[in-house]
Scaffold this motif. Structure first.
Motif: not given
Ligand SMILES: [Zn+2]
Length: 363
Positions: A30-58
């Motif tokens: 989970i930490k590695a995935r989040i580190m990968n996204w840290a450099n992207h400028c994401l909206s709250y909706a984008g972050k919610a989507l990643l939490v609810n799809s990628v992190i949720f999947g793990l």
């Protein structure tokens, strides 16, 4: 990491136990995935989507096999929270909206992020369901023959002589009794979670999670035609969860309260979106386009005014887009030093709404 649940598929039958350090690969992933996204400028909706799809999947993959310890679930939730609010590791987190509220379904005023602990309990409740709906599967037969030995599962208690896995299943049985109130009601609840002869984790999750009152504005904010990015910003505004200057000052994170749009008044949500001279002009321009005087309302009264015209998708889609672009303009002025005019902003809003609703730009 991927091999873990398969390696322990024997857990339900044998007296094996998962120790805390065995969950480390999950946390690392989970930490590695989040580190990968840290450099992207994401909206709250984008972050919610990643939490609810990628992190949720793990955690969903692991949670299907084992009951996650509370400490591990809390660490997963903390990683998700820090990512959502953009907090760097080791720094203090300032929360502007409770995580439990964000985890509520959209109709209850949240953004529908799955709550880790409740979801995991709903997954593990499948073993209780199996005892009644799959009595001929090898696990249910093993339990009734060698563990229960003819006794009723409702009377079974957690003991040190039980296997670790069976004690976890009994924890779920106790939780089910607590939710349902009695064994007969618990059976009805298990029946309700049977969809086309299969167990529905989602239905059980709906019974386990904390429930909130439905909010009247949810159908408008998440309605047909609304861009998810605009909808999540709309929720943050309605729930007073945006990090405006007045909130930053109250937490000692900022010392000068000046609206970045008009550069005169103090910034708070009512001012930023409705009382600010700049915002009024944008609302006026968009309002004249959708034939509704958007600039003469507060957000709450506007939501209620739009309700009778719910069929008017154009009005509430434009309103949400305006709120999103006003917040974006405010951030661009503060963090990038760039400025847009009222005309540029209203043209962008009209373009985005027309594209969203009709799939083409206006002329
Ligand atoms: Zn202002």
């Amino acid at each position: 990491m991927g091999a873990f649940p398969f390696r322990y598929l024997g857990l339900p039958l044998f007296n094996a136990r998962i120790t805390q350090d065995m969950y480390q690969p999950l946390l690392d992933k989970i930490k590695a995935r989040i580190m990968n996204w840290a450099n992207h400028c994401l909206s709250y909706a984008g972050k919610a989507l990643l939490v609810n799809s990628v992190i949720f999947g793990l955690h969903n993959f692991w949670g299907a096999s084992v009951l996650l310890p509370k400490g591990i679930a809390k660490r997963i939730i903390k990683l998700c929270k820090d990512f959502f609010w953009g907090v760097a590791e080791g720094t203090r987190r300032h929360v502007f909206l409770k995580w439990q509220l964000l985890c509520s379904p959209k109709l209850e005023g949240g953004i529908g992020i799955k709550e880790v602990l409740s979801w995991n309990c709903a997954q593990m409740m499948k073993w209780v369901w199996k005892l009644f709906h799959r009595p001929h599967c090898i696990w249910a037969k093993w339990i009734s023959t060698y563990v229960l030995k003819g006794a009723c599962v409702w009377d079974a208690q957690q003991t040190v002589s039980n296997s670790w896995y069976w004690n976890n299943v009994l924890k779920m049985k106790n939780l089910l009794l607590e939710i349902a109130g009695s064994p007969s009601q618990a059976l009805l609840l298990l029946d309700a979670c049977t969809v086309q002869t299969r167990y529905s984790t989602d239905t059980m999750y709906g019974h386990i999670r904390a429930r909130r009152q439905k909010v009247y504005w949810a159908p408008l904010i998440h309605g047909k035609g609304c861009n998810p990015k605009h909808s999540v910003t709309g929720v943050m505004v309605m729930q007073d969860g945006l990090p405006t200057v007045d909130k930053l000052i109250s937490r000692g994170m900022c010392f000068v309260n000046r609206c970045a749009l008009c550069e005169r008044s103090c910034e708070d949500i009512p001012h930023l979106f409705f009382n600010c001279e700049f915002s009024k002009q944008v609302l006026n321009a968009v309002g004249s386009w959708v034939l509704m005087p958007l600039e003469s309302f507060s957000l709450d009264s506007l939501m209620q005014a739009v309700l009778p015209t719910r069929s008017n998708v154009m009005v509430h889609t434009s309103l949400l887009a305006t709120i999103y672009y006003l917040w974006k303009e405010r951030n661009d002025r503060i963090f990038k030093g760039s400025k847009s005019t009222v005309e540029t902003l209203s043209i962008v809003i009209r373009k985005v709404v027309t594209l969203r609703l009709y799939g083409s730009t206006f002329s």
